[in-house]
Write a protein that holds these residues in place. Sequence first.
Motif, PDB file in Angstrom:
ATOM      1  N   MET A  84     -22.171 -53.591   0.936  1.00 29.72           N
ATOM      2  CA  MET A  84     -22.512 -53.373   2.342  1.00 29.72           C
ATOM      3  C   MET A  84     -21.912 -52.078   2.889  1.00 29.72           C
ATOM      4  N   ILE A  85     -21.257 -51.304   2.017  1.00 33.29           N
ATOM      5  CA  ILE A  85     -20.554 -50.100   2.474  1.00 33.29           C
ATOM      6  C   ILE A  85     -21.313 -48.847   2.054  1.00 33.29           C
ATOM      7  N   ASP A  86     -21.488 -47.918   2.980  1.00 34.58           N
ATOM      8  CA  ASP A  86     -22.129 -46.627   2.697  1.00 34.58           C
ATOM      9  C   ASP A  86     -21.101 -45.505   2.842  1.00 34.58           C
ATOM     10  N   PRO A  87     -21.203 -44.463   2.020  1.00 38.00           N
ATOM     11  CA  PRO A  87     -20.291 -43.316   2.144  1.00 38.00           C
ATOM     12  C   PRO A  87     -20.481 -42.600   3.479  1.00 38.00           C
ATOM     13  N   ASN A  88     -19.473 -41.881   3.887  1.00 42.65           N
ATOM     14  CA  ASN A  88     -19.510 -41.076   5.108  1.00 42.65           C
ATOM     15  C   ASN A  88     -20.483 -39.912   4.925  1.00 42.65           C
ATOM     16  N   PRO A  89     -21.566 -39.862   5.724  1.00 37.98           N
ATOM     17  CA  PRO A  89     -22.512 -38.741   5.572  1.00 37.98           C
ATOM     18  C   PRO A  89     -21.919 -37.409   6.008  1.00 37.98           C
ATOM     19  N   PHE A  90     -20.766 -37.452   6.683  1.00 37.99           N
ATOM     20  CA  PHE A  90     -20.114 -36.225   7.149  1.00 37.99           C
ATOM     21  C   PHE A  90     -18.708 -36.128   6.571  1.00 37.99           C
ATOM     22  N   ASN A  91     -18.565 -36.576   5.354  1.00 36.19           N
ATOM     23  CA  ASN A  91     -17.260 -36.594   4.695  1.00 36.19           C
ATOM     24  C   ASN A  91     -16.734 -35.185   4.478  1.00 36.19           C
ATOM     25  N   ALA A  92     -15.458 -34.984   4.754  1.00 38.02           N
ATOM     26  CA  ALA A  92     -14.843 -33.668   4.574  1.00 38.02           C
ATOM     27  C   ALA A  92     -14.695 -33.315   3.098  1.00 38.02           C
ATOM     28  N   ARG A  93     -14.591 -34.332   2.244  1.00 38.36           N
ATOM     29  CA  ARG A  93     -14.431 -34.069   0.817  1.00 38.36           C
ATOM     30  C   ARG A  93     -15.781 -34.147   0.123  1.00 38.36           C
ATOM     31  N   LYS A  94     -16.092 -33.137  -0.671  1.00 35.07           N
ATOM     32  CA  LYS A  94     -17.347 -33.102  -1.413  1.00 35.07           C
ATOM     33  C   LYS A  94     -17.140 -33.224  -2.916  1.00 35.07           C
ATOM     34  N   ILE A  95     -15.932 -32.970  -3.378  1.00 34.21           N
ATOM     35  CA  ILE A  95     -15.655 -32.949  -4.816  1.00 34.21           C
ATOM     36  C   ILE A  95     -14.559 -33.958  -5.117  1.00 34.21           C
ATOM     37  N   TYR A  96     -14.816 -34.867  -6.061  1.00 34.91           N
ATOM     38  CA  TYR A  96     -13.846 -35.904  -6.428  1.00 34.91           C
ATOM     39  C   TYR A  96     -13.422 -35.731  -7.878  1.00 34.91           C
ATOM     40  N   ARG A  97     -12.119 -35.781  -8.109  1.00 39.90           N
ATOM     41  CA  ARG A  97     -11.586 -35.657  -9.460  1.00 39.90           C
ATOM     42  C   ARG A  97     -11.648 -37.022 -10.144  1.00 39.90           C
ATOM     43  N   THR A  98     -12.328 -37.074 -11.284  1.00 40.55           N
ATOM     44  CA  THR A  98     -12.467 -38.340 -12.005  1.00 40.55           C
ATOM     45  C   THR A  98     -11.110 -38.874 -12.454  1.00 40.55           C
ATOM     46  N   SER A  99     -10.185 -37.967 -12.799  1.00 44.24           N
ATOM     47  CA  SER A  99      -8.852 -38.418 -13.225  1.00 44.24           C
ATOM     48  C   SER A  99      -8.128 -39.111 -12.078  1.00 44.24           C
ATOM     49  N   ARG A 100      -8.292 -38.605 -10.860  1.00 41.18           N
ATOM     50  CA  ARG A 100      -7.661 -39.204  -9.683  1.00 41.18           C
ATOM     51  C   ARG A 100      -8.257 -40.596  -9.415  1.00 41.18           C
ATOM     52  N   VAL A 101      -9.586 -40.724  -9.563  1.00 37.58           N
ATOM     53  CA  VAL A 101     -10.233 -42.020  -9.364  1.00 37.58           C
ATOM     54  C   VAL A 101      -9.690 -43.035 -10.369  1.00 37.58           C
ATOM     55  N   SER A 102      -9.552 -42.621 -11.634  1.00 39.18           N
ATOM     56  CA  SER A 102      -9.045 -43.522 -12.677  1.00 39.18           C
ATOM     57  C   SER A 102      -7.607 -43.941 -12.402  1.00 39.18           C
ATOM     58  N   GLU A 103      -6.772 -42.982 -11.979  1.00 33.18           N
ATOM     59  CA  GLU A 103      -5.373 -43.296 -11.675  1.00 33.18           C
ATOM     60  C   GLU A 103      -5.272 -44.290 -10.522  1.00 33.18           C
ATOM     61  N   LEU A 104      -6.086 -44.081  -9.482  1.00 33.68           N
ATOM     62  CA  LEU A 104      -6.045 -44.968  -8.326  1.00 33.68           C
ATOM     63  C   LEU A 104      -6.587 -46.346  -8.690  1.00 33.68           C
ATOM     64  N   ALA A 105      -7.629 -46.364  -9.535  1.00 32.89           N
ATOM     65  CA  ALA A 105      -8.187 -47.648  -9.967  1.00 32.89           C
ATOM     66  C   ALA A 105      -7.138 -48.453 -10.720  1.00 32.89           C
ATOM     67  N   ALA A 106      -6.382 -47.808 -11.581  1.00 27.97           N
ATOM     68  CA  ALA A 106      -5.333 -48.502 -12.331  1.00 27.97           C
ATOM     69  C   ALA A 106      -4.251 -49.025 -11.389  1.00 27.97           C
ATOM     70  N   SER A 107      -3.907 -48.224 -10.383  1.00 26.34           N
ATOM     71  CA  SER A 107      -2.883 -48.631  -9.425  1.00 26.34           C
ATOM     72  C   SER A 107      -3.356 -49.817  -8.595  1.00 26.34           C
ATOM     73  N   ILE A 108      -4.602 -49.769  -8.107  1.00 24.08           N
ATOM     74  CA  ILE A 108      -5.133 -50.870  -7.301  1.00 24.08           C
ATOM     75  C   ILE A 108      -5.232 -52.137  -8.148  1.00 24.08           C
ATOM     76  N   GLY A 109      -5.633 -51.965  -9.418  1.00 25.14           N
ATOM     77  CA  GLY A 109      -5.715 -53.124 -10.289  1.00 25.14           C
ATOM     78  C   GLY A 109      -4.375 -53.795 -10.473  1.00 25.14           C
ATOM     79  N   ALA A 110      -3.314 -53.000 -10.495  1.00 23.98           N
ATOM     80  CA  ALA A 110      -1.971 -53.545 -10.713  1.00 23.98           C
ATOM     81  C   ALA A 110      -1.324 -54.049  -9.423  1.00 23.98           C
ATOM     82  N   HIS A 111      -1.560 -53.369  -8.319  1.00 30.27           N
ATOM     83  CA  HIS A 111      -0.826 -53.679  -7.084  1.00 30.27           C
ATOM     84  C   HIS A 111      -1.718 -54.107  -5.924  1.00 30.27           C
ATOM     85  N   GLY A 112      -3.024 -54.003  -6.069  1.00 32.25           N
ATOM     86  CA  GLY A 112      -3.914 -54.326  -4.968  1.00 32.25           C
ATOM     87  C   GLY A 112      -4.187 -53.124  -4.098  1.00 32.25           C
TER      88      GLY A 112
END
Length: 335
Positions: free
Chosen positions: A81-109
């Motif tokens: 039910m969630i859509d990305p921000n059509p006016f998001n300030a960030r246009k480029i996402y680092r895949t390594s950062r996404v993976s690191e955050l995913a691991a952290s959320i998986g471990a700590h919520g």
Amino acid sequence: MLIKKKDMGARAAKAFLDSPSIEDRLRHARDLALSHPAADAPVLSAPSIEASPTPIQLMGLTREPAGAATGARLEMVSLEMIDPNPFNARKIYRTSRVSELAASIGAHGQEIPGVATQREGRFVLAAGHYRFRALKLIGAKCMALMIRDGLSDRELYAHSYRENAEREAQSALDNALSWRELLDQGIYASETEIAEVTGMSLPNVNKTMAALRLSSMVLDFVREDPKTFALSVLYELALYEGAAGSAMALSMAKLVAENEAGRKEIQEARAKIESPRERKRKDTSRLYKIQSEGRQIGFLKEWDSGKVTFEVVLTDAKDRTALVAELRGRFGLKG
């Protein structure tokens, strides 16, 4: 007990080798997400997110209870039910950062909720896109969101810009791409308005936008690691491409990525193209020998540059006086 430096180094190396990799942590996070029913997905590791008169503790920070002062409310929302921000300030996402955050959320919520507003029955993210991507990566079903009703297009951009500036600021290229969209869609009327909302000086906003003059081949390369290219470097790179062409600019961008060039080196390279040193032309000379009674008594030499030299030895006083008088008359010499 004292530990020798050599032993400390060995222990540190062993600890590093024994620690789980990002891939292992990510795999564990996915397993945790799959082990919970969708409705009970462990998104927040903090106390219950249901509205209550007591503050909610997120990452050790005290947040006011939902709706206390800001009119916001905390909800668990299905990712579908969630859509990305059509006016998001960030246009480029680092895949390594996404993976690191995913691991952290998986471990700590998910310890910090995203920010969203509701539009036409959907939830539009204002901030929290890295968390959104990380949750999707581990297969989570829900995301904790602080819902703020009635956010305008400008507020959607401002929320994302402020959050990024506080945590991991977007690159100069991120800014240029998002500002171009905001201007094209009429969200902001001018670069002056963008300077006001971001707190950046107008000249720096102008320089940021100049990065979009780079050719697509150079921009595509910069996208691979935009953090490497600071605003001043991107601006100089755009000027350099205007003088040297796309192929040379791409080569220069690769030197920047390899940490072998920066703003100063790009400036110097452009200066050599725009103001090349004139090569000194070879000055050709011609020599004429002055003869008298079969022997050389002097010479006359001239150059293409206009220089002329003359030397002669006249032992006869009358000849010498006559020649000097002739030369003085030729050049209007008095004395």
